[in-house]
Design an enzyme around this catalytic site. Structure first.
Site, PDB file in Angstrom:
ATOM      1  NE  ARG A 123      -3.496   0.499   2.552  1.00 32.17           N
ATOM      2  CZ  ARG A 123      -3.307   1.320   3.605  1.00 32.17           C
ATOM      3  NH1 ARG A 123      -2.552   0.934   4.612  1.00 32.17           N
ATOM      4  NH2 ARG A 123      -3.852   2.507   3.642  1.00 32.17           N
ATOM      5  CE  LYS A 188       1.574  -5.228   6.429  1.00 31.88           C
ATOM      6  NZ  LYS A 188       1.346  -3.921   5.829  1.00 31.88           N
ATOM      7  NE  ARG A 323       3.704   6.360  11.229  1.00 30.32           N
ATOM      8  CZ  ARG A 323       4.485   7.340  10.844  1.00 30.32           C
ATOM      9  NH1 ARG A 323       5.028   8.154  11.718  1.00 30.32           N
ATOM     10  NH2 ARG A 323       4.726   7.528   9.556  1.00 30.32           N
TER      11      ARG A 323
HETATM   12  C1  BTN Z   1       0.547  -3.819   2.317  1.00 32.73           C
HETATM   13  O1  BTN Z   1       1.283  -2.870   2.059  1.00 32.73           O
HETATM   14  O2  BTN Z   1       0.297  -4.133   3.478  1.00 32.73           O
HETATM   15  C2  BTN Z   1      -0.073  -4.626   1.208  1.00 32.73           C
HETATM   16  C3  BTN Z   1       0.806  -5.740   0.759  1.00 32.73           C
HETATM   17  C4  BTN Z   1       0.210  -6.592  -0.344  1.00 32.73           C
HETATM   18  C5  BTN Z   1       1.191  -7.613  -0.879  1.00 32.73           C
HETATM   19  C6  BTN Z   1       0.555  -8.558  -1.842  1.00 32.73           C
HETATM   20  S1  BTN Z   1       1.600  -9.916  -2.247  1.00 32.73           S
HETATM   21  C7  BTN Z   1       0.527 -10.395  -3.522  1.00 32.73           C
HETATM   22  C8  BTN Z   1       0.097  -9.125  -4.207  1.00 32.73           C
HETATM   23  N1  BTN Z   1       1.078  -8.716  -5.203  1.00 32.73           N
HETATM   24  C9  BTN Z   1       1.658  -7.576  -4.889  1.00 32.73           C
HETATM   25  O3  BTN Z   1       2.535  -7.006  -5.565  1.00 32.73           O
HETATM   26  N2  BTN Z   1       1.174  -7.103  -3.740  1.00 32.73           N
HETATM   27  C10 BTN Z   1       0.161  -7.972  -3.187  1.00 32.73           C
END
Ligand code: BTN
Length: 326
Positions: A123, A188, A323
């Site tokens: 994100r 996380k 946060r």
């Molecule tokens: C975050 O920032 O918390 C979201 C992370 C999302 C990661 C997943 S892995 C599968 C899919 N492909 C990506 O490039 N991102 C999502």
């Protein structure tokens, strides 16, 4: 990734001992070249044992991703929603892959899973660290006719479905951090990235990307840059990713198929039961602007409510960072 490195990881992925000589033969390189690659992997944080007389063994890798094994764990009732599973040894990002393919008419319910993402995305423009060490990188394509507004709160519900799936597998101390981080022991464990395509006010498609840490090398601390945890640190044994994926899809696909009718309000109470921040002092960053207050849960659309001296502020996701004040 070089073909030798990939073949070496593949060979070690069974967790058994392999002699340097046998690996060299299999890979078509010298024993010294095998040793050099092993040293490199160890320096990156891979837990590889070198035992004289027995050879090399990697304790981190779990069974390879396998469509049949995923299907075996998918309940029969959810099978009609699954249009197909694509398993890739490597890809830039499973989300990007499905977004590219979505325009070519890929059906709703198509799932893309990869062993390794070379440009995993998180994100707010951040990278998602995605080594080939046995994690879950999965994306699901779904289509909706009612435009982007029907998707409000969907990312929170995906987080909830993931948390409930993991909790039923016996994983303790799980919580949700708005909008959709899954935490375990306040670190996380998983992240979710929803991306849209198509007509924002009509026929649109959404790609739901899920990154679930199953076994991450310690050496990635700096690259990840925030407190993290993985399933191997929460369970007595490394999880079978195929099983986790099958069970997760079995819960997620029916939810996606009905979300435009149900909306977030049908899930709000369940979400609030796991809210990690409710009642806590928090900071909200929107770009450079900072607001402080007390988190008061989410409203019927899944927007974050924060109580400040000036009243309750409501945040609808997007580029907002939350946060908890320590
Ligand atoms: C975050 O920032 O918390 C979201 C992370 C999302 C990661 C997943 S892995 C599968 C899919 N492909 C990506 O490039 N991102 C999502």
């Amino acid at each position: 990734m070089s073909p030798t490195r990939r073949a070496l990881i593949q060979a070690l992925s069974d967790g058994a001992f392999h002699s340097g000589e046998a690996l060299g033969r299999e890979l078509g390189v010298s024993r010294a070249a095998v040793w050099k690659q092993i040293r490199k992997l160890q320096q990156e944080g891979w837990a590889i044992d070198c035992v004289p007389g027995q050879g090399y063994r990697c304790r981190q890798l779990s069974a390879n991703l396998n469509a049949e094994a995923i299907l075996a764990a998918l309940p029969v009732s959810a099978q009609p929603w699954l249009a197909g599973i694509r398993i890739l040894p490597e890809v830039d990002s499973t989300n990007s892959e499905l977004l590219r393919q979505a325009t070519a008419g890929l059906p709703a319910g198509t799932v893309c899973v990869a062993e390794w993402q070379t440009a995993g995305r998180g994100r707010r423009g951040r990278a998602w660290v995605s080594p080939q060490s046995g994690n879950i990188y999965a994306s699901v394509l779904w289509r909706y006719a009612g435009g982007a507004s029907v998707l409000e709160g969907l990312s929170l519900v995906v987080g909830l479905v993931l948390l409930e799936t993991l909790a039923d597998m016996g994983i303790p101390d799980l919580a949700l951090k708005w909008p959709n981080d899954v935490l375990a022991r306040q670190r996380k464990l998983a992240g979710i990235l929803l991306e849209m395509g198509g007509d924002p006010s009509g026929d649109c498609q959404v790609v739901i990307g899920i990154g679930l840490n199953c076994q991450l090398p310690d050496a990635l601390d700096a690259a990840i840059g925030q407190p993290w945890i993985d399933l191997s640190r929460l369970l007595p044994a490394a999880p079978d990713r195929n099983h986790v994926l099958g069970v997760l899809l079995g819960r997620l696909l029916p939810v996606l198929s009905d979300y435009d009718r149900q909306g977030f309000s049908a899930y709000r109470d369940r979400w609030l039961q796991h809210d990690a921040c409710r009642g806590q002092p928090v900071q909200i960053w929107q770009g450079d602007a900072l607001l402080t207050g007390v988190a008061r849960g989410v409203d019927a659309q899944g927007a974050l409510c924060v109580e400040t001296a000036a009243g309750v502020h409501v945040f609808h996701g997007g580029e907002v960072s939350l946060r908890v004040v320590p």
